[in-house]
Write an enzyme that holds these catalytic residues in place. Structure first.
Site, mmCIF file in Angstrom:
data_model
loop_
_atom_site.group_PDB
_atom_site.id
_atom_site.type_symbol
_atom_site.label_atom_id
_atom_site.label_comp_id
_atom_site.label_asym_id
_atom_site.label_seq_id
_atom_site.Cartn_x
_atom_site.Cartn_y
_atom_site.Cartn_z
ATOM 1 N N GLU A 61 2.175 -11.167 20.164
ATOM 2 C CA GLU A 61 3.520 -10.988 19.605
ATOM 3 C C GLU A 61 4.499 -11.932 20.309
ATOM 4 O OE1 GLU A 61 5.723 -6.895 18.147
ATOM 5 O OE2 GLU A 61 5.051 -6.987 20.222
ATOM 6 N N GLY A 121 2.517 1.317 -4.821
ATOM 7 C CA GLY A 121 1.562 0.917 -5.843
ATOM 8 C C GLY A 121 0.164 0.658 -5.302
ATOM 9 N N GLU A 174 0.101 -8.661 23.161
ATOM 10 C CA GLU A 174 -0.452 -9.973 23.532
ATOM 11 C C GLU A 174 -0.270 -11.040 22.459
ATOM 12 O OE1 GLU A 174 -4.456 -10.191 24.753
ATOM 13 O OE2 GLU A 174 -3.998 -9.718 26.837
ATOM 14 N N PHE A 179 -13.310 -2.781 3.283
ATOM 15 C CA PHE A 179 -12.974 -3.524 4.493
ATOM 16 C C PHE A 179 -12.376 -2.577 5.518
ATOM 17 C CE2 PHE A 179 -9.666 -5.886 6.902
ATOM 18 C CZ PHE A 179 -10.458 -6.849 7.516
ATOM 19 N N SER A 194 5.318 0.305 -0.200
ATOM 20 C CA SER A 194 4.818 -0.258 -1.465
ATOM 21 C C SER A 194 3.775 0.679 -2.057
ATOM 22 C CB SER A 194 4.238 -1.658 -1.209
ATOM 23 O OG SER A 194 4.160 -2.383 -2.417
ATOM 24 N N ARG A 217 -8.422 1.871 -8.561
ATOM 25 C CA ARG A 217 -7.198 1.656 -7.785
ATOM 26 C C ARG A 217 -7.585 1.012 -6.460
ATOM 27 N NH1 ARG A 217 -4.677 2.154 -11.952
ATOM 28 N NH2 ARG A 217 -3.711 4.079 -12.707
ATOM 29 N N ALA A 274 10.991 -3.151 15.012
ATOM 30 C CA ALA A 274 10.089 -2.191 14.356
ATOM 31 C C ALA A 274 8.712 -2.312 14.973
ATOM 32 C CB ALA A 274 10.004 -2.479 12.860
ATOM 33 N N ARG A 315 5.895 -14.843 10.422
ATOM 34 C CA ARG A 315 5.118 -13.906 9.633
ATOM 35 C C ARG A 315 4.117 -14.694 8.802
ATOM 36 N NH1 ARG A 315 5.001 -8.751 11.427
ATOM 37 N NH2 ARG A 315 7.022 -7.717 11.354
#
Lengths: 187, 187
Positions: free
Chosen positions: B142, B115, B140, B14, B113, B36, B75, B63
């Site tokens: 946000e 993993g 736009e 993807f 993360s 993986r 952030a 979120r």
């Protein structure tokens, strides 16, 4: 101010061994539409495990996403055999460390990267560790070694960029905080 | 003990707006093969931004991966217009907060993360904030609001499960340590 996004449709893109990926179309607070790429990841448990010499257990392992060896606190996915996140962590401390602990405390739980992923980690503190005679085996595709570090050593490993795993940086900061506030069970 | 995994092949699954997903076939340290699932995510910057009343800036936003409103430190992704992670953070503090800061310090950098994902966050501390007259617009798609909290309030928000974003829990713990050790620039 209304901040909510509303799901309009959801397209599965990938179903994997560890993660699934969906692309959601959403309605924004201003009525316009946008897409969100969302990774579904199982929840995990992790532990600040401190021995009687006041050293923290870390495991060294290869992490292919960053193509580096990492130093991380013991952690693992919560699976269907685990009665609870704590139960999962006790199993992982056995598998990855070969240890059991008498004292356990829940420290925190948090989402690792809420912008695109639903992974939640349950973080525990444990001490009063003892070696297990017949430890459980690691997963078939898991290879790691154990190391123990004092707090000053851990802070040096962060400063020098040798520890760069978020949950491990957080664990060390929490442990320092516990020591600074005198809130440590095995003192 | 050799812990290294070696890439044998890499299948793109993807390519998205924010993330890409690949499935790698690797050779394990014991010679067997495994797969993986790896998410590629741009690096980001985040900031502990403290005002003259010793309160931390948080932004509230929806979120969609966890279908919740979150409270997070400011952030954002580092983009090609940013000369550095610090430069990106100065831009984000303008866009998300409408503030600039005189004092800046690098706190840490970490992978969120390891993993399954290569996302790295650069964490900064800043204070001596002042309002910008003509702030830059948000992206736009946000939508967010600002809130300011003292350290005791932040600790209560973590304890009650209102703050569950990893970088924000880490930021609060770092700030508490800075205060506990007297290592705060604006005292």
């Amino acid at each position: 101010m209304n901040l909510r996004e509303t799901e309009i449709s959801n397209k599965p893109v990938f179903e994997g061994r560890l993660i699934d990926l969906n692309v959601e179309t959403i309605s924004l607070p201003n009525g316009k539409t946008a897409t969100r790429e969302i990774v579904k990841h199982p929840d995990a448990s992790a532990a600040i495990a401190i021995n009687d010499e006041k050293k923290m257990l870390l495991v060294k392992q290869w992490r292919e996403p960053i193509k580096q060896l990492t130093l991380e606190i013991p952690a693992g996915l919560i699976d269907e055999t685990d009665a609870s996140p704590l139960d999962a962590m006790k199993r992982e401390l056995n598998e990855e460390g070969g240890y059991k602990a008498e004292y356990w405390e829940k420290v925190s739980e948090f989402y690792t990267s809420v912008g695109f992923c639903d992974e939640k980690i349950h973080l525990f503190y444990c001490d009063t560790l003892s070696k297990i005679e017949h430890k459980r085996p690691l997963d078939e595709d898991e290879f790691l070694t154990q190391e123990w570090y004092s707090l000053p050593e851990l802070k040096q490993l962060i400063a020098s960029g040798k520890i760069m795993d978020a949950k491990t940086v957080m664990a060390i900061t929490f442990w320092e905080n516990m020591i600074l506030t005198g809130n440590q069970s095995n003192d």
